[in-house]
Design an enzyme around this catalytic site. Structure first.
Site, PDB file in Angstrom:
ATOM      1  N   ARG A   1       0.886  -3.727   1.963  1.00  0.00           N
ATOM      2  CA  ARG A   1       0.277  -3.413   3.252  1.00  0.00           C
ATOM      3  C   ARG A   1       0.331  -4.651   4.140  1.00  0.00           C
ATOM      4  NH1 ARG A   1       0.901   1.438   2.704  1.00  0.00           N
ATOM      5  NH2 ARG A   1      -0.760   2.974   2.572  1.00  0.00           N
TER       6      ARG A   1
ATOM      7  N   ASP B   1       8.384  -4.526   4.972  1.00  0.00           N
ATOM      8  CA  ASP B   1       8.443  -3.077   5.223  1.00  0.00           C
ATOM      9  C   ASP B   1       7.136  -2.579   5.828  1.00  0.00           C
ATOM     10  OD1 ASP B   1       9.696  -0.444   4.993  1.00  0.00           O
ATOM     11  OD2 ASP B   1       8.224  -0.034   3.420  1.00  0.00           O
TER      12      ASP B   1
ATOM     13  N   GLU C   1       0.310  -1.620  12.321  1.00  0.00           N
ATOM     14  CA  GLU C   1       1.455  -0.725  12.583  1.00  0.00           C
ATOM     15  C   GLU C   1       1.064   0.387  13.557  1.00  0.00           C
ATOM     16  OE1 GLU C   1       2.879   1.059   8.969  1.00  0.00           O
ATOM     17  OE2 GLU C   1       3.116  -0.870   8.007  1.00  0.00           O
TER      18      GLU C   1
ATOM     19  N   HIS D   1       8.436   0.649   7.588  1.00  0.00           N
ATOM     20  CA  HIS D   1       7.602   1.326   6.582  1.00  0.00           C
ATOM     21  C   HIS D   1       8.329   2.540   5.969  1.00  0.00           C
ATOM     22  CE1 HIS D   1       3.120   2.056   5.392  1.00  0.00           C
ATOM     23  NE2 HIS D   1       3.932   2.525   4.468  1.00  0.00           N
ATOM     24  N   ILE D   2       9.506   2.261   5.400  1.00  0.00           N
ATOM     25  CA  ILE D   2      10.288   3.361   4.808  1.00  0.00           C
ATOM     26  C   ILE D   2      10.262   3.326   3.278  1.00  0.00           C
ATOM     27  CG2 ILE D   2      11.869   3.623   6.778  1.00  0.00           C
ATOM     28  CD1 ILE D   2      13.994   2.122   4.972  1.00  0.00           C
ATOM     29  N   GLY D   3       9.324   2.535   2.715  1.00  0.00           N
ATOM     30  CA  GLY D   3       9.288   2.385   1.251  1.00  0.00           C
ATOM     31  C   GLY D   3       9.383   3.702   0.503  1.00  0.00           C
ATOM     32  N   SER D   4       8.608   4.683   0.925  1.00  0.00           N
ATOM     33  CA  SER D   4       8.554   5.944   0.167  1.00  0.00           C
ATOM     34  C   SER D   4       9.432   7.033   0.774  1.00  0.00           C
ATOM     35  CB  SER D   4       7.103   6.440   0.103  1.00  0.00           C
ATOM     36  OG  SER D   4       6.611   6.673   1.410  1.00  0.00           O
TER      37      SER D   4
HETATM   38  C1  DGY Z   1       1.535   5.554   1.355  1.00  0.00           C
HETATM   39  O1  DGY Z   1       1.688   6.678   0.861  1.00  0.00           O
HETATM   40  O2  DGY Z   1       0.490   4.915   1.233  1.00  0.00           O
HETATM   41  C2  DGY Z   1       2.680   5.045   2.159  1.00  0.00           C
HETATM   42  O3  DGY Z   1       2.682   3.669   2.226  1.00  0.00           O
HETATM   43  C3  DGY Z   1       2.583   5.603   3.540  1.00  0.00           C
HETATM   44  O4  DGY Z   1       1.497   5.033   4.168  1.00  0.00           O
END
Ligand code: DGY
Length: 319
Positions: free
Chosen positions: A238, A262, A267, A285-288
């Protein structure tokens, strides 16, 4: 009776189909997240509020939710946007999406490390701006990751998944966690009792911890100063974990060679200094963000809500 969901975030069509196969669903967040007053006006007659990370569910909103609402489900693994204590006080269940984001986020953590260390921002700009004059032995030489020491802050499922992948690159793993892991979960990684001790050995540093009061501003000037000179810093957790001005100073001076980010504090705002630093490799923020993960997140919520309303335990129930 089919339970009714009030959904305030956009969802992929396949996830909408999962929801509508099981529940009556009102989709209210297609183009933008509804405000608190729009949520309160729309949720009347529904059984659950479905949100995602950008929607704040604070005490004021929770206290005004109609009595018929029995659950808040967040389409995210993070739940710092929900006032958990206020939900508990109202007797509301909270469901979230643990575990199913782990692989996708671990993949992006490696991408951040490689993107930062191998100067991908500069490389892509060179090519796309038509400035590339051909291969040269002195062009864009970066830092290799093979054989380096990787410090991981937060050795939960995500930290461990990153460690597994980094080992395949021949990295040696060090970690800091609130509690030391059982040996069977450590996979040979070295535990550090303090963040300071971890910083001192981390040629690469990955932040993989959640946003809490404890982790806010964890990576500050003092701790950055303990990293080996020319370390590479990455953040897949985060944004609030990093003091942006301190990291930007270290990147500008070369004290930190590169950063892969990321997630950002506040944000979608991003510390403007990062845009002027070619040694920052940034992703929005494209991690997932894989369709496999999005579908799995939807399924976890559907299963959890079904179990909750049937009076059964739900593995993804937070409270
Ligand atoms: C999560 O699921 O927490 C992702 O980081 C999207 O905020």
């Amino acid at each position: 009776m089919r339970h009714r969901l009030f959904v305030t975030c956009p969802l992929p069509p396949s996830v909408k189909r999962l929801f509508t196969a099981e529940f009556e669903v009102s989709f209210a967040g297609e183009s933008r997240a509804p405000s608190a007053s729009e949520i309160l006006a729309g949720i009347v007659g529904h059984d659950a509020l479905v949100v995602s990370a950008p929607t704040k569910v604070d005490r004021a909103l929770i206290e005004k939710l109609p009595d018929g609402v029995s659950a808040i489900a967040t389409y995210s693994v993070g739940y710092e946007h929900i006032d958990v204590e206020a939900a508990k006080a109202r007797g509301l269940a909270i469901l979230f999406t643990p575990d199913v984001l782990t692989d996708a986020c671990a993949e992006v953590a490696l991408l951040l490390m490689l993107g930062a260390a191998r100067r991908v921002t500069e490389a892509v700009d060179l090519l796309r701006e038509g400035r590339w004059l051909g291969w040269s032995p002195v062009q864009l030489n970066g830092i290799g990751i093979t054989g380096k020491r990787l410090g991981i802050v937060g050795m939960g499922r995500l930290g461990r998944a990153i460690a597994d992948r980094a080992r395949a690159f021949g990295m040696r793993i060090d970690y800091y966690n609130r509690r030391r892991l059982e040996t069977s979960l450590e996979g040979g990684a070295t535990y550090h009792e303090t963040l300071e001790s971890l910083m001192m050995v981390s040629e690469f540093l990955v932040l993989a911890c959640p946003a809490t009061e404890e982790t806010r501003g964890l990576l500050n000037k003092t701790r950055i100063g303990l990293l080996p000179k020319g370390a590479v810093v990455t953040n897949i957790g985060r944004g609030s974990v990093v003091v942006d001005e301190d990291l930007a100073d270290a990147l500008a001076s070369g004290r930190v060679a590169a950063a892969g980010l990321d997630v950002f504090d506040g944000e979608p705002a991003v510390c403007p200094r990062y845009f002027d630093l070619p040694n920052v490799f940034m992703l929005p923020h494209i991690g997932s963000a894989t369709i496999e993960t999005r579908n799995a997140m939807g399924q976890v919520l559907v299963d959890g809500l079904r179990a909750f309303w049937a009076g059964n335990p739900a593995v993804n129930r937070l409270v």
